[in-house]
Design a protein around this motif. Sequence first.
Motif, short mmCIF file in Angstrom:
data_model
loop_
_atom_site.label_atom_id
_atom_site.label_comp_id
_atom_site.label_asym_id
_atom_site.label_seq_id
_atom_site.Cartn_x
_atom_site.Cartn_y
_atom_site.Cartn_z
N UNK A 83 1.42 -1.96 -8.10
CA UNK A 83 2.28 -0.87 -7.66
C UNK A 83 2.81 -0.48 -9.20
N UNK A 84 3.26 -1.21 -10.31
CA UNK A 84 3.65 -0.80 -11.55
C UNK A 84 2.59 -0.12 -12.27
N UNK A 85 1.27 -0.57 -12.28
CA UNK A 85 0.27 -0.02 -12.88
C UNK A 85 -0.05 1.50 -12.33
N UNK A 86 -0.03 1.52 -10.95
CA UNK A 86 -0.28 2.87 -10.19
C UNK A 86 0.89 3.80 -10.83
N UNK B 64 -8.29 3.09 -17.55
CA UNK B 64 -8.04 1.87 -17.64
C UNK B 64 -7.11 1.45 -16.76
N UNK B 65 -6.10 2.11 -16.41
CA UNK B 65 -4.96 2.07 -15.61
C UNK B 65 -5.66 1.72 -14.07
N UNK C 235 0.81 -1.22 0.04
CA UNK C 235 0.05 -0.11 -0.03
C UNK C 235 0.81 1.24 -0.10
N UNK C 236 1.70 1.32 0.86
CA UNK C 236 3.04 2.31 0.83
C UNK C 236 3.50 2.55 -0.49
N UNK C 237 4.21 1.20 -1.22
CA UNK C 237 4.83 1.37 -2.32
C UNK C 237 3.70 1.99 -3.33
N UNK C 238 2.63 1.64 -3.48
CA UNK C 238 1.79 2.01 -4.41
C UNK C 238 1.38 3.33 -4.26
N UNK D 271 2.67 6.22 -7.12
CA UNK D 271 1.39 7.20 -7.94
C UNK D 271 1.84 8.68 -7.63
N UNK D 272 2.31 9.16 -6.41
CA UNK D 272 2.56 10.26 -6.22
C UNK D 272 4.06 10.74 -6.74
N UNK D 273 4.82 9.96 -6.68
CA UNK D 273 6.31 10.18 -7.18
C UNK D 273 6.01 10.41 -8.79
N UNK D 274 5.41 9.34 -9.52
CA UNK D 274 5.20 9.59 -10.84
C UNK D 274 4.64 10.73 -11.27
#
Length: 358
Positions: free
Chosen positions: A235-238, A201-202, A23-26, A30-33
């Motif tokens: 995690x990759x998708x988010x 979609x993502x 959950x933290x990694x996701x 997301x926010x870093x991206x």
Amino acid sequence: MLYYLGQFLQQYWGPARLLQSYAVIIAISLYLGFFLAYKLIPKFYDWLPHDRGREFAIKENSDAAKGKPTGAGSVFITLFVLICFLLVPMSWSRAAILVLTWLTMLTGFLDDRSTTSWGEYLKGALDLIISVSAAFILYYGLKALSPNGTVTFWLPFITHEIVVHPVVYIIICTIMLWASINTTNCTDGVDGLSATLVLIALLTLGSIFYFILGHVDISNYLLVPHFKAGANWAAMIFSLAGVVMGYLWHNAFPSKCLMGDAGSRALGFFIGVCVMVSGNPFIILATSSIIFINGGMGLLKVFLLRFFKIKIFENIRFPLHDHMRKNLGWSPTQVLLKFMIMQLLITCAVLGIFFKIR
């Protein structure tokens, strides 16, 4: 890398164990991206090629895009790949898919930068090579994760899994990836449209992988197979959703930059990959129905006319967003909002049917 760093640091500092929480990694992904894409994309405007207009687009679309920085997908897809390698625990198959995603972006970027188009057949051949390569990687990667060494599909209205022959899987996967690459590419023509539909979609796929397929109890309750690597893929998708949001900030009408083939082709490829990894190819209906209708029907129209001299949809302009603008007089904002609403309605209906009627 961050996952393993948390594993090492927690013996010295207890809260570091949070770095092993998906959950933290996701959330970080997301926010870093988003923030990296939001901040960095404008810094590359002078380095990116500039749009020269589109031969088959309606004049208003072509004139509006002309001169704008294009190929911004090269920036946000590269950020996505780097974030994934930095934050998400990797297997050989996920790493290989990330490399192929970047290569798909590269083929689109080189075409964006070229003064003369590469041509449909060259791009189609490159798409085929990448799609076949990914199909083999996915098959053997999923086979390695399977407890009995088989790859299965879970399908709508069927409670049990179906074992898929490797040849059948590779054929279906290749078609899925090729179609997703090209239909997503065709949808990129109205400011914000392709990125918004891809974002839907993502977010749909990320939620499916994390909350359903990756959760033992929920997957068992809904009679779908539990996927151990679901959180990794989520995690990759988010992460990709985050960088798309950052790009969309600059691409909202009136846009300051365009993703180009570099972005649309890579996004279509990764969506197709995630659909196949989910174990149900029909999930593409929940994620990309409007993308397939908007771009795919035009591809079908050209294919039938060119190779079989069969004429269909003669009075409809494709991609469909051009028909809505030219023939129905929709504004870019109307196209975006109405297509988005239709996709959301389809997504909710399809997910409800697929996961509850089993």
